[in-house]
Scaffold this motif. Sequence first.
Motif, PDB file in Angstrom:
ATOM      1  N   GLU A  39     -11.121  -7.899   9.439  1.00 52.11           N
ATOM      2  CA  GLU A  39     -11.906  -8.693   8.490  1.00 52.11           C
ATOM      3  C   GLU A  39     -12.851  -7.811   7.677  1.00 52.11           C
ATOM      4  OE1 GLU A  39     -14.594 -12.775   8.388  1.00 52.11           O
ATOM      5  OE2 GLU A  39     -14.215 -11.795  10.299  1.00 52.11           O
ATOM      6  N   THR A  40     -13.463  -6.840   8.320  1.00 48.94           N
ATOM      7  CA  THR A  40     -14.360  -5.917   7.629  1.00 48.94           C
ATOM      8  C   THR A  40     -13.613  -5.142   6.547  1.00 48.94           C
ATOM      9  OG1 THR A  40     -15.734  -5.690   9.597  1.00 48.94           O
ATOM     10  CG2 THR A  40     -15.932  -3.956   7.944  1.00 48.94           C
ATOM     11  N   ILE A  41     -12.417  -4.667   6.872  1.00 50.41           N
ATOM     12  CA  ILE A  41     -11.617  -3.911   5.904  1.00 50.41           C
ATOM     13  C   ILE A  41     -11.209  -4.813   4.738  1.00 50.41           C
ATOM     14  CG2 ILE A  41      -9.433  -2.691   5.558  1.00 50.41           C
ATOM     15  CD1 ILE A  41      -9.731  -1.787   8.553  1.00 50.41           C
ATOM     16  N   VAL A  42     -10.754  -6.019   5.058  1.00 49.19           N
ATOM     17  CA  VAL A  42     -10.324  -6.957   4.010  1.00 49.19           C
ATOM     18  C   VAL A  42     -11.508  -7.335   3.121  1.00 49.19           C
ATOM     19  CG1 VAL A  42      -9.424  -9.277   3.577  1.00 49.19           C
ATOM     20  CG2 VAL A  42      -8.339  -7.823   5.280  1.00 49.19           C
ATOM     21  N   GLU A  43     -12.668  -7.551   3.694  1.00 50.32           N
ATOM     22  CA  GLU A  43     -13.850  -7.889   2.901  1.00 50.32           C
ATOM     23  C   GLU A  43     -14.182  -6.777   1.912  1.00 50.32           C
ATOM     24  OE1 GLU A  43     -17.069  -8.927   5.520  1.00 50.32           O
ATOM     25  OE2 GLU A  43     -16.250 -10.925   5.888  1.00 50.32           O
ATOM     26  N   ARG A  44     -14.006  -5.528   2.325  1.00 46.26           N
ATOM     27  CA  ARG A  44     -14.246  -4.416   1.394  1.00 46.26           C
ATOM     28  C   ARG A  44     -13.232  -4.429   0.251  1.00 46.26           C
ATOM     29  NH1 ARG A  44     -14.068   0.536   4.870  1.00 46.26           N
ATOM     30  NH2 ARG A  44     -14.063  -0.818   6.631  1.00 46.26           N
ATOM     31  N   LEU A  45     -12.006  -4.873   0.531  1.00 45.38           N
ATOM     32  CA  LEU A  45     -10.953  -4.884  -0.484  1.00 45.38           C
ATOM     33  C   LEU A  45     -11.091  -6.049  -1.464  1.00 45.38           C
ATOM     34  CD1 LEU A  45      -7.861  -4.002   1.739  1.00 45.38           C
ATOM     35  CD2 LEU A  45      -8.927  -2.538   0.006  1.00 45.38           C
ATOM     36  N   ILE A  46     -11.408  -7.260  -0.942  1.00 45.53           N
ATOM     37  CA  ILE A  46     -11.375  -8.449  -1.802  1.00 45.53           C
ATOM     38  C   ILE A  46     -12.638  -9.285  -1.772  1.00 45.53           C
ATOM     39  CG2 ILE A  46      -8.869  -8.636  -1.653  1.00 45.53           C
ATOM     40  CD1 ILE A  46      -9.318 -11.009   0.312  1.00 45.53           C
ATOM     41  N   GLY A  47     -13.596  -8.951  -0.946  1.00 40.69           N
ATOM     42  CA  GLY A  47     -14.795  -9.769  -0.818  1.00 40.69           C
ATOM     43  C   GLY A  47     -14.657 -10.716   0.366  1.00 40.69           C
ATOM     44  N   SER A  48     -15.738 -11.384   0.695  1.00 38.77           N
ATOM     45  CA  SER A  48     -15.764 -12.206   1.903  1.00 38.77           C
ATOM     46  C   SER A  48     -15.197 -13.610   1.716  1.00 38.77           C
ATOM     47  CB  SER A  48     -17.186 -12.306   2.444  1.00 38.77           C
ATOM     48  OG  SER A  48     -18.021 -12.921   1.474  1.00 38.77           O
ATOM     49  N   GLU A  49     -15.135 -14.095   0.480  1.00 38.28           N
ATOM     50  CA  GLU A  49     -14.742 -15.485   0.258  1.00 38.28           C
ATOM     51  C   GLU A  49     -13.338 -15.811   0.779  1.00 38.28           C
ATOM     52  OE1 GLU A  49     -14.485 -18.835  -3.290  1.00 38.28           O
ATOM     53  OE2 GLU A  49     -15.017 -16.784  -3.797  1.00 38.28           O
ATOM     54  N   TYR A  50     -12.402 -14.885   0.629  1.00 38.06           N
ATOM     55  CA  TYR A  50     -11.019 -15.164   1.011  1.00 38.06           C
ATOM     56  C   TYR A  50     -10.504 -14.281   2.142  1.00 38.06           C
ATOM     57  CZ  TYR A  50     -11.078 -17.867  -3.248  1.00 38.06           C
ATOM     58  OH  TYR A  50     -11.398 -18.778  -4.214  1.00 38.06           O
ATOM     59  N   ALA A  51     -11.363 -13.476   2.757  1.00 33.50           N
ATOM     60  CA  ALA A  51     -10.929 -12.536   3.789  1.00 33.50           C
ATOM     61  C   ALA A  51     -10.255 -13.246   4.963  1.00 33.50           C
ATOM     62  CB  ALA A  51     -12.107 -11.695   4.268  1.00 33.50           C
ATOM     63  N   LEU A  52     -10.897 -14.262   5.501  1.00 34.84           N
ATOM     64  CA  LEU A  52     -10.323 -14.967   6.644  1.00 34.84           C
ATOM     65  C   LEU A  52      -9.015 -15.667   6.263  1.00 34.84           C
ATOM     66  CD1 LEU A  52     -10.483 -15.739   9.585  1.00 34.84           C
ATOM     67  CD2 LEU A  52     -11.902 -17.702   8.938  1.00 34.84           C
ATOM     68  N   HIS A  53      -8.969 -16.230   5.066  1.00 30.59           N
ATOM     69  CA  HIS A  53      -7.741 -16.881   4.599  1.00 30.59           C
ATOM     70  C   HIS A  53      -6.592 -15.879   4.541  1.00 30.59           C
ATOM     71  CE1 HIS A  53      -9.933 -20.516   3.583  1.00 30.59           C
ATOM     72  NE2 HIS A  53     -10.796 -19.781   2.926  1.00 30.59           N
ATOM     73  N   LEU A  54      -6.884 -14.680   4.044  1.00 29.18           N
ATOM     74  CA  LEU A  54      -5.846 -13.657   3.957  1.00 29.18           C
ATOM     75  C   LEU A  54      -5.376 -13.255   5.347  1.00 29.18           C
ATOM     76  CD1 LEU A  54      -4.057 -11.642   2.513  1.00 29.18           C
ATOM     77  CD2 LEU A  54      -5.992 -10.068   2.471  1.00 29.18           C
ATOM     78  N   LEU A  55      -6.297 -13.072   6.274  1.00 26.87           N
ATOM     79  CA  LEU A  55      -5.900 -12.689   7.633  1.00 26.87           C
ATOM     80  C   LEU A  55      -5.035 -13.768   8.276  1.00 26.87           C
ATOM     81  CD1 LEU A  55      -9.157 -10.994   8.946  1.00 26.87           C
ATOM     82  CD2 LEU A  55      -7.021  -9.904   8.224  1.00 26.87           C
ATOM     83  N   LEU A  56      -5.346 -15.030   8.026  1.00 25.19           N
ATOM     84  CA  LEU A  56      -4.510 -16.114   8.545  1.00 25.19           C
ATOM     85  C   LEU A  56      -3.122 -16.091   7.897  1.00 25.19           C
ATOM     86  CD1 LEU A  56      -7.134 -19.009   8.692  1.00 25.19           C
ATOM     87  CD2 LEU A  56      -6.115 -17.785  10.628  1.00 25.19           C
ATOM     88  N   ALA A  57      -3.056 -15.812   6.604  1.00 26.75           N
ATOM     89  CA  ALA A  57      -1.763 -15.726   5.912  1.00 26.75           C
ATOM     90  C   ALA A  57      -0.940 -14.555   6.457  1.00 26.75           C
ATOM     91  CB  ALA A  57      -1.979 -15.576   4.406  1.00 26.75           C
ATOM     92  N   VAL A  58      -1.603 -13.443   6.740  1.00 29.22           N
ATOM     93  CA  VAL A  58      -0.898 -12.285   7.303  1.00 29.22           C
ATOM     94  C   VAL A  58      -0.348 -12.631   8.687  1.00 29.22           C
ATOM     95  CG1 VAL A  58      -1.237  -9.948   8.218  1.00 29.22           C
ATOM     96  CG2 VAL A  58      -2.091 -10.535   5.943  1.00 29.22           C
ATOM     97  N   GLU A  59      -1.135 -13.329   9.491  1.00 28.53           N
ATOM     98  CA  GLU A  59      -0.652 -13.722  10.822  1.00 28.53           C
ATOM     99  C   GLU A  59       0.547 -14.668  10.707  1.00 28.53           C
ATOM    100  OE1 GLU A  59      -1.260 -12.551  13.910  1.00 28.53           O
ATOM    101  OE2 GLU A  59      -2.367 -11.077  12.738  1.00 28.53           O
ATOM    102  N   ALA A  60       0.482 -15.607   9.772  1.00 32.27           N
ATOM    103  CA  ALA A  60       1.611 -16.515   9.553  1.00 32.27           C
ATOM    104  C   ALA A  60       2.848 -15.733   9.110  1.00 32.27           C
ATOM    105  CB  ALA A  60       1.254 -17.576   8.516  1.00 32.27           C
ATOM    106  N   ALA A  61       2.650 -14.757   8.227  1.00 32.52           N
ATOM    107  CA  ALA A  61       3.772 -13.930   7.766  1.00 32.52           C
ATOM    108  C   ALA A  61       4.359 -13.119   8.919  1.00 32.52           C
ATOM    109  CB  ALA A  61       3.318 -13.017   6.643  1.00 32.52           C
ATOM    110  N   LYS A  62       3.500 -12.573   9.787  1.00 32.77           N
ATOM    111  CA  LYS A  62       3.984 -11.819  10.954  1.00 32.77           C
ATOM    112  C   LYS A  62       4.844 -12.705  11.850  1.00 32.77           C
ATOM    113  CE  LYS A  62       0.180  -8.512  11.501  1.00 32.77           C
ATOM    114  NZ  LYS A  62      -0.925  -8.144  12.403  1.00 32.77           N
ATOM    115  N   GLN A  63       4.411 -13.942  12.058  1.00 32.69           N
ATOM    116  CA  GLN A  63       5.193 -14.868  12.890  1.00 32.69           C
ATOM    117  C   GLN A  63       6.539 -15.163  12.248  1.00 32.69           C
ATOM    118  OE1 GLN A  63       2.817 -18.319  13.774  1.00 32.69           O
ATOM    119  NE2 GLN A  63       1.275 -17.126  14.849  1.00 32.69           N
TER     120      GLN A  63
END
Length: 120
Positions: A39-63
């Motif tokens: 989450e810290t890395i993603v927040e640096r890349l895109i900001g905090s507003e969508y960081a958690l959403h992106l991590l959830l999308a990545v987990e869904a993609a991994k599944q």
Amino acid sequence: MTESYHGIHSNLQFPSSIFNINRKDVPAFLSGPDVKQQETIVERLIGSEYALHLLLAVEAAKQLVAEWTKAVQQWSPPLTLDLSICSIDRSVEFLQNPERRLLRFWFYSEDVPEDWRGIQ
């Protein structure tokens, strides 16, 4: 993101995209030892507003990748999807209820931008 963000990141592949994570940056957060570090890395890349959403999308993609890999291992050539070499874009669509929105994430190869997989 703001207009200045779009000016800085002019390599957006999709016109409705709000941010783009270039594939050179994706392995950094995929290899994070835990969700907080990712989450810290993603927040640096895109900001905090969508960081958690992106991590959830990545987990869904991994599944999905895990399910597809099992289902198509007999194909010739075999189907593979390596998220660590994908770029990621995101768009938002506001629904009729102003408090609801649909987020779309695209995982795609910059070499062949039409070869993308969407997660909603």
